[in-house]
Motif scaffolding. Structure first.
Motif, PDB file in Angstrom:
ATOM      1  N   PHE A  36      -2.214 -61.162   6.790  1.00  0.00           N
ATOM      2  CA  PHE A  36      -2.539 -61.567   8.157  1.00  0.00           C
ATOM      3  C   PHE A  36      -3.858 -60.899   8.512  1.00  0.00           C
ATOM      4  O   PHE A  36      -3.981 -59.685   8.425  1.00  0.00           O
ATOM      5  CB  PHE A  36      -1.442 -61.141   9.125  1.00  0.00           C
ATOM      6  N   ASP A  37      -4.843 -61.703   8.909  1.00  0.00           N
ATOM      7  CA  ASP A  37      -6.180 -61.196   9.197  1.00  0.00           C
ATOM      8  C   ASP A  37      -6.448 -61.293  10.700  1.00  0.00           C
ATOM      9  O   ASP A  37      -6.550 -62.377  11.248  1.00  0.00           O
ATOM     10  CB  ASP A  37      -7.203 -62.012   8.413  1.00  0.00           C
ATOM     11  N   TYR A  38      -6.559 -60.134  11.347  1.00  0.00           N
ATOM     12  CA  TYR A  38      -6.842 -60.068  12.774  1.00  0.00           C
ATOM     13  C   TYR A  38      -8.269 -59.570  13.021  1.00  0.00           C
ATOM     14  O   TYR A  38      -8.600 -59.157  14.129  1.00  0.00           O
ATOM     15  CB  TYR A  38      -5.838 -59.152  13.472  1.00  0.00           C
ATOM     16  N   SER A  39      -9.123 -59.615  12.010  1.00  0.00           N
ATOM     17  CA  SER A  39     -10.474 -59.067  12.143  1.00  0.00           C
ATOM     18  C   SER A  39     -11.344 -59.849  13.131  1.00  0.00           C
ATOM     19  O   SER A  39     -12.297 -59.307  13.676  1.00  0.00           O
ATOM     20  CB  SER A  39     -11.160 -59.009  10.777  1.00  0.00           C
ATOM     21  N   LYS A  40     -11.037 -61.093  13.375  1.00  0.00           N
ATOM     22  CA  LYS A  40     -11.819 -61.898  14.320  1.00  0.00           C
ATOM     23  C   LYS A  40     -11.337 -61.730  15.767  1.00  0.00           C
ATOM     24  O   LYS A  40     -12.002 -62.158  16.697  1.00  0.00           O
ATOM     25  CB  LYS A  40     -11.742 -63.377  13.933  1.00  0.00           C
ATOM     26  N   ASP A  41     -10.187 -61.085  15.954  1.00  0.00           N
ATOM     27  CA  ASP A  41      -9.640 -60.838  17.289  1.00  0.00           C
ATOM     28  C   ASP A  41     -10.340 -59.618  17.883  1.00  0.00           C
ATOM     29  O   ASP A  41     -10.102 -58.485  17.470  1.00  0.00           O
ATOM     30  CB  ASP A  41      -8.131 -60.596  17.188  1.00  0.00           C
ATOM     31  N   LEU A  42     -11.224 -59.828  18.829  1.00  0.00           N
ATOM     32  CA  LEU A  42     -12.014 -58.742  19.405  1.00  0.00           C
ATOM     33  C   LEU A  42     -11.182 -57.750  20.207  1.00  0.00           C
ATOM     34  O   LEU A  42     -11.610 -56.616  20.436  1.00  0.00           O
ATOM     35  CB  LEU A  42     -13.137 -59.320  20.275  1.00  0.00           C
ATOM     36  N   ASP A  43      -9.988 -58.167  20.651  1.00  0.00           N
ATOM     37  CA  ASP A  43      -9.115 -57.272  21.405  1.00  0.00           C
ATOM     38  C   ASP A  43      -8.254 -56.395  20.503  1.00  0.00           C
ATOM     39  O   ASP A  43      -7.628 -55.453  20.984  1.00  0.00           O
ATOM     40  CB  ASP A  43      -8.209 -58.085  22.337  1.00  0.00           C
ATOM     41  N   GLU A  44      -8.198 -56.712  19.237  1.00  0.00           N
ATOM     42  CA  GLU A  44      -7.376 -55.931  18.305  1.00  0.00           C
ATOM     43  C   GLU A  44      -8.132 -54.685  17.866  1.00  0.00           C
ATOM     44  O   GLU A  44      -9.350 -54.706  17.706  1.00  0.00           O
ATOM     45  CB  GLU A  44      -7.006 -56.776  17.082  1.00  0.00           C
ATOM     46  N   LYS A  45      -7.399 -53.587  17.704  1.00  0.00           N
ATOM     47  CA  LYS A  45      -7.951 -52.335  17.187  1.00  0.00           C
ATOM     48  C   LYS A  45      -7.359 -52.087  15.807  1.00  0.00           C
ATOM     49  O   LYS A  45      -6.509 -52.825  15.329  1.00  0.00           O
ATOM     50  CB  LYS A  45      -7.607 -51.168  18.122  1.00  0.00           C
ATOM     51  N   GLU A  46      -7.775 -51.008  15.155  1.00  0.00           N
ATOM     52  CA  GLU A  46      -7.261 -50.731  13.815  1.00  0.00           C
ATOM     53  C   GLU A  46      -5.777 -50.416  13.847  1.00  0.00           C
ATOM     54  O   GLU A  46      -5.256 -49.877  14.828  1.00  0.00           O
ATOM     55  CB  GLU A  46      -8.032 -49.586  13.173  1.00  0.00           C
ATOM     56  N   PHE A  47      -5.089 -50.757  12.769  1.00  0.00           N
ATOM     57  CA  PHE A  47      -3.662 -50.486  12.645  1.00  0.00           C
ATOM     58  C   PHE A  47      -3.471 -49.049  12.186  1.00  0.00           C
ATOM     59  O   PHE A  47      -4.137 -48.575  11.268  1.00  0.00           O
ATOM     60  CB  PHE A  47      -3.014 -51.453  11.652  1.00  0.00           C
TER      61      PHE A  47
ATOM     62  N   GLY B  23       9.588 -51.617   2.426  1.00  0.00           N
ATOM     63  CA  GLY B  23      10.923 -52.173   2.643  1.00  0.00           C
ATOM     64  C   GLY B  23      11.175 -53.207   1.573  1.00  0.00           C
ATOM     65  O   GLY B  23      11.191 -52.891   0.390  1.00  0.00           O
ATOM     66  N   SER B  24      11.311 -54.464   1.961  1.00  0.00           N
ATOM     67  CA  SER B  24      11.465 -55.511   0.962  1.00  0.00           C
ATOM     68  C   SER B  24      10.127 -55.806   0.284  1.00  0.00           C
ATOM     69  O   SER B  24      10.077 -56.460  -0.745  1.00  0.00           O
ATOM     70  CB  SER B  24      12.062 -56.776   1.583  1.00  0.00           C
ATOM     71  N   SER B  25       9.020 -55.332   0.863  1.00  0.00           N
ATOM     72  CA  SER B  25       7.707 -55.365   0.221  1.00  0.00           C
ATOM     73  C   SER B  25       6.927 -54.135   0.673  1.00  0.00           C
ATOM     74  O   SER B  25       7.330 -53.444   1.600  1.00  0.00           O
ATOM     75  CB  SER B  25       6.963 -56.660   0.571  1.00  0.00           C
ATOM     76  N   ILE B  26       5.810 -53.882   0.022  1.00  0.00           N
ATOM     77  CA  ILE B  26       4.940 -52.785   0.430  1.00  0.00           C
ATOM     78  C   ILE B  26       3.919 -53.368   1.403  1.00  0.00           C
ATOM     79  O   ILE B  26       3.260 -54.352   1.092  1.00  0.00           O
ATOM     80  CB  ILE B  26       4.247 -52.163  -0.791  1.00  0.00           C
ATOM     81  N   VAL B  27       3.817 -52.783   2.571  1.00  0.00           N
ATOM     82  CA  VAL B  27       2.930 -53.286   3.610  1.00  0.00           C
ATOM     83  C   VAL B  27       1.856 -52.240   3.882  1.00  0.00           C
ATOM     84  O   VAL B  27       2.162 -51.066   4.074  1.00  0.00           O
ATOM     85  CB  VAL B  27       3.698 -53.597   4.909  1.00  0.00           C
ATOM     86  N   ALA B  28       0.594 -52.690   3.892  1.00  0.00           N
ATOM     87  CA  ALA B  28      -0.528 -51.794   4.145  1.00  0.00           C
ATOM     88  C   ALA B  28      -1.453 -52.431   5.172  1.00  0.00           C
ATOM     89  O   ALA B  28      -1.689 -53.639   5.141  1.00  0.00           O
ATOM     90  CB  ALA B  28      -1.284 -51.517   2.853  1.00  0.00           C
ATOM     91  N   ALA B  29      -1.975 -51.605   6.076  1.00  0.00           N
ATOM     92  CA  ALA B  29      -2.918 -52.072   7.090  1.00  0.00           C
ATOM     93  C   ALA B  29      -3.779 -50.891   7.506  1.00  0.00           C
ATOM     94  O   ALA B  29      -3.378 -49.740   7.363  1.00  0.00           O
ATOM     95  CB  ALA B  29      -2.181 -52.649   8.290  1.00  0.00           C
ATOM     96  N   GLY B  30      -4.967 -51.196   8.029  1.00  0.00           N
ATOM     97  CA  GLY B  30      -5.857 -50.115   8.422  1.00  0.00           C
ATOM     98  C   GLY B  30      -6.974 -50.586   9.319  1.00  0.00           C
ATOM     99  O   GLY B  30      -6.808 -51.522  10.113  1.00  0.00           O
ATOM    100  N   CYS B  31      -8.158 -49.985   9.143  1.00  0.00           N
ATOM    101  CA  CYS B  31      -9.274 -50.251  10.042  1.00  0.00           C
ATOM    102  C   CYS B  31      -9.918 -51.617   9.832  1.00  0.00           C
ATOM    103  O   CYS B  31     -10.700 -52.056  10.670  1.00  0.00           O
ATOM    104  CB  CYS B  31     -10.313 -49.148   9.927  1.00  0.00           C
ATOM    105  N   ASP B  32      -9.594 -52.317   8.756  1.00  0.00           N
ATOM    106  CA  ASP B  32     -10.146 -53.662   8.556  1.00  0.00           C
ATOM    107  C   ASP B  32      -9.375 -54.728   9.331  1.00  0.00           C
ATOM    108  O   ASP B  32      -9.706 -55.900   9.261  1.00  0.00           O
ATOM    109  CB  ASP B  32     -10.212 -54.017   7.075  1.00  0.00           C
ATOM    110  N   LYS B  33      -8.328 -54.311  10.044  1.00  0.00           N
ATOM    111  CA  LYS B  33      -7.511 -55.200  10.892  1.00  0.00           C
ATOM    112  C   LYS B  33      -6.793 -56.277  10.086  1.00  0.00           C
ATOM    113  O   LYS B  33      -6.529 -57.361  10.584  1.00  0.00           O
ATOM    114  CB  LYS B  33      -8.347 -55.842  12.001  1.00  0.00           C
TER     115      LYS B  33
END
Length: 104
Positions: free
Chosen positions: A67-78, A42-52
């Protein structure tokens, strides 16, 4: 016009569609830290995956936000991402969550 695609190794590619057959047909923008299952432009290129991690890139591959959600144990891969038609809102989904980002 153009579009983007991601490869398993993390490469994010931009493809140019030129009806007159001139110019560059494709090129690598950046190499993401993992295979970006969730990819949007969109206004930027956004990428996310299994590294959360959710990373916003400029069209030339520079990181503008992350944005780093790797320490959030309840989060799964995007696994999915989509932009609003204006490109100012983004939704990224994981196993049981949707994250909404808005900017001007």
């Amino acid at each position: 016009s153009s579009g983007i695609n991601a490869e398993y190794g993390g490469a994010i590619l931009r493809y140019f569609f030129d009806n007159e057959g001139t110019g560059l047909s494709h090129g690598q923008i950046v190499k993401h830290s993992c295979a970006p299952y969730a990819l949007a432009w969109g206004s930027s290129i956004v990428a996310a995956g299994c590294d959360k991690r959710i990373i916003m890139y400029t069209p030339d591959g520079k990181i503008t936000q992350q944005f780093d959600y790797s320490k959030d144990l309840d989060e799964k891969e995007f696994t999915v991402a989509t932009n609003s038609p204006s490109g100012h809102s983004l939704v990224i989904g994981s196993f049981n969550r949707l994250r909404v980002f808005n900017w001007a």
